[in-house]
Scaffold this active site. Structure first.
Site, PDB file in Angstrom:
ATOM      1  CB  ALA A  29       0.900 -39.628   9.192  1.00 36.55           C
ATOM      2  CG  ASN A  30       4.605 -37.684   5.403  1.00 38.19           C
ATOM      3  OD1 ASN A  30       5.200 -36.768   5.972  1.00 38.19           O
ATOM      4  ND2 ASN A  30       3.608 -37.472   4.545  1.00 38.19           N
ATOM      5  NE  ARG A  31       9.980 -42.420   9.924  1.00 40.01           N
ATOM      6  CZ  ARG A  31       9.539 -43.059  11.013  1.00 40.01           C
ATOM      7  NH1 ARG A  31       9.229 -42.370  12.099  1.00 40.01           N
ATOM      8  NH2 ARG A  31       9.424 -44.362  11.008  1.00 40.01           N
TER       9      ARG A  31
END
Ligand code: C5P
Length: 220
Positions: A29-31
């Protein structure tokens, strides 16, 4: 209402991160919080547009009047965007993963004597580039976002040309700016005519100003 600036216009907005599964319980995932994209969808809707918001996994509330389609992966996001066409306006705010895992597990991967797993990656579709390059049914106005950590205007100017979109909203997401996940944004709007820099403001205010800009460009 029927006589707002974007009444009768259809918009598709992507927002949030994507999740790319490794196995049934793990993902990459990412932020991205989804905040700016949800604000853009809300702002377009307030101006009267018929908005479909294609959202990756995030904890944001669906804005009033907006049709939300939840997706997990980049490939699902692409399919949902395609299904939302035709549209007059496309705004790609999502932080789409560049790659997916090709050799993930159909079952939960186990620790074993074989040691640590090695993953192979496949490229994900570039949704913004695909929309910008549509030969038939290209939205009249395609807007991308660019998260940069240095030489923001220069990189975003190149990105606009590379992606083939009409506008790029560029911001500096270096850790010290607090922009990613935060309440404020400070952006440069890049068009074929050049760059204009907006003062730091709340993400909702950036969205309202962008929605007005979109209405203005569509009209001209
Ligand atoms: O490619 P890059 O991540 O630098 O560009 C960011 C812009 O491209 C954003 O508007 C993002 O939503 C869009 N994008 C996309 N599909 C991808 C990668 C980025 O729509 N696979």
């Amino acid at each position: 209402g029927d006589n707002l600036l974007l009444s009768g216009k259809r918009a598709v907005v992507t927002a949030g991160p994507t999740h790319e599964p490794i196995d049934p319980v793990r993902y990459i995932a990412n932020r991205s919080s989804g905040r700016q994209g949800f604000e853009v969808a809300a702002a377009l809707s307030r101006l009267g547009a018929d908005v479909t918001l294609v959202a990756g996994p995030c904890a944001q509330e669906t804005p009033a009047g907006v049709t939300r389609v939840d997706v997990e992966t980049a490939r699902e996001m692409q399919a949902a965007v395609d299904a939302a066409l035709p549209a007059d306006i496309a705004v790609c705010v999502a932080a789409v993963a560049d790659w997916h895992v090709k050799n993930g597990g159909a079952q939960k991967l186990k620790k074993s004597k074989d040691g640590t797993p090695s993953f192979e990656f496949g490229e994900n579709p570039d949704i913004l580039k695909g929309l910008s390059g549509l030969k038939k049914g290209r939205p009249a106005l395609v807007v991308g976002f660019a998260a940069e950590t240095e030489n923001v205007v220069e990189h975003a100017t190149e990105k606009r040309v590379r992606k083939g979109c009409d506008l790029i909203v560029a911001n500096d997401v270096s850790a010290q700016t607090g922009i990613m996940g935060g309440e404020y944004n400070e952006i440069h709007l890049i068009s074929a005519a050049g760059a204009e820099s907006w003062p730091k403001m709340e993400k909702s205010a950036v969205a309202d100003k962008l929605a007005l800009k979109i209405a203005e460009v569509l009209k001209g």
